[in-house]
Write a protein that holds these residues in place. Structure first.
Motif, short mmCIF file in Angstrom:
data_model
loop_
_atom_site.label_atom_id
_atom_site.label_comp_id
_atom_site.label_asym_id
_atom_site.label_seq_id
_atom_site.Cartn_x
_atom_site.Cartn_y
_atom_site.Cartn_z
N LEU A 33 58.85 2.93 54.12
CA LEU A 33 59.60 2.01 53.25
C LEU A 33 60.92 2.67 52.90
O LEU A 33 60.94 3.72 52.25
N PRO A 34 62.04 2.11 53.33
CA PRO A 34 63.33 2.75 53.07
C PRO A 34 63.54 3.04 51.58
O PRO A 34 63.34 2.16 50.75
N GLY A 35 63.93 4.27 51.27
CA GLY A 35 64.19 4.65 49.88
C GLY A 35 63.09 5.51 49.29
O GLY A 35 63.32 6.20 48.31
N LEU A 36 61.90 5.46 49.88
CA LEU A 36 60.80 6.28 49.36
C LEU A 36 60.75 7.58 50.15
O LEU A 36 60.25 7.62 51.27
N ILE A 213 62.66 9.05 39.13
CA ILE A 213 63.45 8.16 38.25
C ILE A 213 64.85 7.86 38.82
O ILE A 213 65.26 6.69 38.89
N PRO A 214 65.63 8.90 39.24
CA PRO A 214 66.94 8.57 39.82
C PRO A 214 66.84 7.66 41.04
O PRO A 214 67.65 6.76 41.23
N GLN A 215 65.78 7.88 41.86
CA GLN A 215 65.60 7.04 43.05
C GLN A 215 65.29 5.60 42.66
O GLN A 215 65.80 4.65 43.27
N VAL A 216 64.46 5.43 41.63
CA VAL A 216 64.12 4.08 41.15
C VAL A 216 65.38 3.37 40.65
O VAL A 216 65.62 2.19 40.97
N LEU A 217 66.21 4.08 39.89
CA LEU A 217 67.44 3.48 39.36
C LEU A 217 68.40 3.11 40.48
O LEU A 217 69.06 2.07 40.42
N GLU A 218 68.44 3.94 41.52
CA GLU A 218 69.27 3.61 42.68
C GLU A 218 68.75 2.35 43.38
O GLU A 218 69.51 1.50 43.83
N ARG A 389 61.75 -5.14 46.94
CA ARG A 389 61.81 -4.00 46.02
C ARG A 389 61.34 -4.37 44.62
O ARG A 389 61.00 -3.50 43.84
N TYR A 390 61.35 -5.68 44.29
CA TYR A 390 60.84 -6.03 42.96
C TYR A 390 59.33 -5.88 42.88
O TYR A 390 58.74 -5.98 41.81
N PHE A 391 58.66 -5.64 44.01
CA PHE A 391 57.25 -5.24 43.98
C PHE A 391 57.14 -3.72 43.93
O PHE A 391 56.29 -3.16 43.25
N LEU A 392 58.01 -3.06 44.67
CA LEU A 392 57.93 -1.60 44.78
C LEU A 392 58.31 -0.89 43.49
O LEU A 392 57.64 0.05 43.05
N PRO A 394 58.34 -1.66 40.11
CA PRO A 394 57.36 -1.53 39.02
C PRO A 394 56.17 -0.64 39.40
O PRO A 394 55.64 0.08 38.55
N THR A 395 55.78 -0.69 40.69
CA THR A 395 54.65 0.14 41.13
C THR A 395 55.00 1.63 41.00
O THR A 395 54.19 2.44 40.52
N ILE A 396 56.21 1.99 41.41
CA ILE A 396 56.62 3.40 41.32
C ILE A 396 56.70 3.84 39.85
O ILE A 396 56.24 4.93 39.49
N VAL A 397 57.29 2.99 39.00
CA VAL A 397 57.40 3.34 37.58
C VAL A 397 56.00 3.51 36.97
O VAL A 397 55.75 4.46 36.21
N PHE A 398 55.09 2.63 37.34
CA PHE A 398 53.71 2.73 36.85
C PHE A 398 53.09 4.08 37.27
O PHE A 398 52.47 4.77 36.45
N LEU A 399 53.28 4.46 38.53
CA LEU A 399 52.73 5.73 39.01
C LEU A 399 53.38 6.92 38.30
O LEU A 399 52.72 7.92 38.01
N CYS A 400 54.68 6.80 38.00
CA CYS A 400 55.38 7.88 37.27
C CYS A 400 54.75 8.09 35.89
O CYS A 400 54.47 9.23 35.48
N VAL A 401 54.52 6.99 35.19
CA VAL A 401 53.98 7.08 33.83
C VAL A 401 52.54 7.60 33.85
O VAL A 401 52.19 8.53 33.12
N VAL A 402 51.73 7.00 34.72
CA VAL A 402 50.32 7.43 34.80
C VAL A 402 50.22 8.88 35.23
O VAL A 402 49.45 9.67 34.66
#
Length: 501
Positions: A33-36, A213-218, A389-392, A394-402
């Motif tokens: 997945l481009p960006g990950l 986090i920086p990658q998510v914001l990008e 990316r609107y699916f990806l 929130p999923t990444i942010v959720f994994l960051c927090v957990v």
């Protein structure tokens, strides 16, 4: 002989083999997945490995690392967009092959190259890492101090555009690493009255923040950027066999590319993208038909992917033997080792040989498994590439927090992750990347401890000159530090002279 049998008894369990395969497959699918990036993938998964035993945890992360580097080549071939920088050189001939209707051949060449390079890199890792560690066992606190100084001086190569920005990032990392109670002396530093900071900044939370986090914001900023549409392809029997036969007829190309990858991997600060591009350039330079490169030739896929595959093994050599991360993914792996109480460096092979050697052989198995998984993974990845990316996000942010919370069941670690992530994003705006900052964060406390122990030797009666410059190893390390400091200037001057010619 008994030791070898115990290594394989520890490695060859159903659970370990399963996690190796899951790691390779998961890393390839996520990284397609481009960006990950591979670094972000490892940072997000590490907290979920804490409940595993150390061997299984490292085997899973090793498989993820192998799979993630290979996975970047899949979108590079399918949509001309690499999943992460390691796949840049694959686009040069991979995408033209796709446009010519030879998609599966390009994907199989990528898998064969990555697996072959990975196997050669794993063999180099098996032989070189223990050898280097046995030499480093003779190091005392002064030599350990100089090693950490050398590692920090390579910050200039991590940020080739500006050595000054690299040093600023490294200095910020060292300051963050100083938060909490001093390892020797017990002084409390930079806690601002918060008891939660007395134990220091939780390393894995900081790594998640800096790399995710920086990658998510990008990704949020680039949400409206549309990526290319994947061209569907049908599986044909015998393509893998055909590509393997072709690769066997190119031994010099494969071995040369693998060696380039290993050397680049050992060299701190370079990374898979550099290995792939240099290997591609060498393939063009040594080819009898250089004019065909860029139009869709298999050599143009085999060369860079073999180099990026072997670069993974090369990057693990300084990590395991000296405790020096040569690439961002290996910096994250330090967090995994520390979370299991294992300090990477010369003592690792002595104290934890029952874990390290199964990991090394498991790393070899992961690269062999990649060859077989490469038959099926692209078919799945081709359906994942266009996930919105609107699916990806929130999923990444959720994994960051957990992930941050689960390390110590502390919401404070989540706050730290967010704060450090925002700091990383702001620094990125000033071209200060996460690599030097993480290097300073990891190596700062090690350097401080080695320096204090060396100064205690001075207090015991030895002179500063005897302690810090008293043997050939120290002098050699000092020379390496000076070379690392001036190398960017020499390299720049050399490039300018070539351009003038």
């Amino acid at each position: 002989m008994e030791h070898i049998i115990s290594i394989f008894e520890s490695l060859l369990t159903f659970q370990n083999i399963l996690f190796i395969i899951v790691g390779v497959a998961g890393g390839a699918l996520i990284s397609s997945l481009p960006g990950l990036t591979a670094t972000m993938t490892l940072a997000l998964i590490i907290p979920f490995t804490f409940s595993m035993n150390a061997t299984t945890s490292l085997l899973l992360l090793g498989g993820l690392y192998v799979g993630a580097i290979y996975g970047s080549a899949i979108p590079a071939i399918l949509i001309n967009t690499p999943g992460n920088p390691s796949g840049i050189a694959t686009t040069f001939d991979g995408y033209p092959l796709n446009k010519k209707g030879e998609t599966e051949k390009a994907l199989m060449a990528s898998g064969v190259g990555s697996s072959t390079g990975g196997i050669i890199g794993a063999i180099a890792l098996l032989f070189l890492a223990p050898l280097l560690a046995s030499v480093a066992l003779s190091f005392g606190p002064p030599q350990l101090f100089w090693i950490t100084v050398f590692a920090l001086t390579i910050i200039g190569t991590l940020t080739s555009q500006s050595q000054l920005r690299g040093f600023i990032g490294g200095a910020i990392g060292v300051l963050i690493g100083c938060v909490g109670v001093a390892p020797i002396g017990g002084d409390v530093r930079y806690t601002f009255g918060m008891w939660q900071l007395q134990g220091g900044i939780e390393l894995v939370s900081a790594l998640i923040g800096l790399f995710a986090i920086p990658q998510v914001l990008e990704m949020v900023k680039e949400e409206k950027v549309r990526i290319g549409k994947v061209v569907s392809y049908k599986h044909k029997k015998g393509v893998l066999k055909e590509v393997i036969k072709y690769a066997l007829k190119k031994p010099y190309l494969m071995i040369r590319s693998a060696l380039i990858g290993i050397i680049i991997g050992i060299k701190p600060g370079a990374g898979g993208n550099i290995a792939g591009i240099i290997s591609y350039n060498e393939a063009v330079r040594w080819s009898k038909e250089p004019e065909k490169f860029g139009t869709g030739v298999l050599d143009g896929v085999l060369a860079p992917d073999t180099a990026t595959g072997s670069e993974v093994g090369g990057s693990l050599i300084p990590l395991l033997a000296l405790g020096i991360p040569s690439a961002p993914p290996t910096a994250v792996l330090i967090g995994a080792l520390l979370s299991h109480g294992m300090i990477p460096g010369p003592e690792l092979f002595k104290k934890y040989s029952d874990i390290v050697y199964p990991f090394l052989f498991g790393f070899l198995i992961a690269n062999i498994a990649l060859l077989f998984l490469a038959i099926y993974l692209p078919r799945i990845s081709s359906k994942l590439v266009n996930i919105p990316r609107y699916f990806l996000i929130p999923t990444i942010v959720f994994l960051c927090v957990v992930g941050s919370y689960s390390i110590r069941n502390s919401i404070f670690d989540v706050y730290i992750m967010v704060i450090i992530g925002l700091l990383g994003y702001l620094l990125k705006k000033f071209d200060i990347t996460a690599g030097p900052l993480v290097l300073g964060l990891i190596l700062g406390p090690i350097m401080e401890k080695a320096l204090i122990q060396s100064m205690l030797l001075v207090k015991s009666g030895e002179s500063i000159g005897e302690v810090f410059f008293g043997n050939a190893i120290s002098i050699a390390l000092v020379m390496l530090c000076i070379l690392a400091l001036i190398w960017p200037f020499i390299s720049k001057k050399h490039s300018l002279s070539i351009e003038e010619k």
